[in-house]
Design an enzyme around this catalytic site. Sequence first.
Site, PDB file in Angstrom:
ATOM      1  N   ILE A 208       2.163 -33.653  11.576  1.00  0.00           N
ATOM      2  CA  ILE A 208       1.150 -32.930  11.075  1.00  0.00           C
ATOM      3  C   ILE A 208       0.229 -33.780  12.330  1.00  0.00           C
ATOM      4  CG2 ILE A 208      -0.804 -32.669   9.407  1.00  0.00           C
ATOM      5  CD1 ILE A 208       2.350 -31.330   9.014  1.00  0.00           C
TER       6      ILE A 208
ATOM      7  N   GLU B 172      -1.511 -18.941  17.923  1.00  0.00           N
ATOM      8  CA  GLU B 172      -1.191 -20.199  17.504  1.00  0.00           C
ATOM      9  C   GLU B 172       0.226 -20.294  18.933  1.00  0.00           C
ATOM     10  OE1 GLU B 172       0.388 -21.308  13.958  1.00  0.00           O
ATOM     11  OE2 GLU B 172      -1.978 -20.664  13.422  1.00  0.00           O
TER      12      GLU B 172
END
Length: 380
Positions: A158, A245
């Site tokens: 993450i 993205e």
Amino acid sequence: MLPRTLFNSDHDEFRRMVRRFIEQEISPHHERWEEQQHIDREVWNRAGELGLLCMTIPEEYGGLGVDRTYSTVLMEEQSYAGATGPGFAVHSDIVANYIYNFGTEAQKQEWLPKMASGEAVGAVAMTEPGTGSDLQSITARAVKEGDEYVINGSKIFITNGYLSDIVVVVVKTGDSGVGANDLSLVLVETSREGFSKARPLKKVGMKAQDTCELYFDNVRVPCSNLLGEQEGLGFKQLMKELAWERLIIAILSVATAQGAFDTTLAYTQDRKVFGKSVATYQNTRFKLAEMKTEIAVGQQFVDRCIELMLRGELSQEAAAAAKLWTSELVCRVVDEGVQLHGGYGYMLEYPIAKAWIDSRAGRIYGGTNEIMKEIIARGF
């Protein structure tokens, strides 16, 4: 090579400001950040003061209300400088977009101004230790109890996770048997009881960018933290943002390739072997010519994708192709750059060596390049 037509004089002035910010606030500290495995928290506040965060978000929520060409400038300048530490793109162009596009007015008012100012750092938690690119197989679950969700599970890889204040978490909220219909996006404040962060992961490259594992042990959040009007919309929400993205990865990749070319050209012009500069040898000139040509081709394709994205016409296939081509391109370019540096190309004090280890991840994150090929093939 062909001139770029995306930018105007306003972009040029903005680019100069961004370059000064990177030269003064980022580059001098990057090596130290690599050692501590995350950037200093204060840099987020400074970026917010300069208006460099959440730029595409409307002014009423703290942003500048500009289009994504300004985000492109920031990403390019970071890449030219090898500044892989600050996860500004994830924060501003991914997390903020989820909140702005799918959040309630209360959610927008609560988080977007804080994200634009740098007061709050955002992350998105998709990948799990056992799922990789297969989002439909995630096991992190949010169970409704009264007016709360109780979340259990873990997420890995993450970006911005270690410094995060707010996380968009992909969770399973249903049991229909159709994975895509069972996913939801839930906002989780990192101050919640039961939420914890591991130390930043020890990566091969991109060491200054904090990347960690997140844990959810009976984390309770109000049902009002759900993004979207109902449960089960998570996969559709993810798909709406994935083209951008993946284009972000393409923008970063081709800019990193350009930065690697520039530093390699400068080195070969300065370095002397057998009494003359390395750049004067035919092999060097031919290799540099090949690198320059490939970068130019990649840049034109990426710029065309940006134009389509600005008009809302960028397809998933085109975005996947851009990510595939440019993430492979940058690896070829930096590898050639290392070779042209000789032994010094293997030394970490040289930018080309850092680019070599940093760029490899581009073929993995955002969906592996094997997944990109599958997406492209679906359009046949």
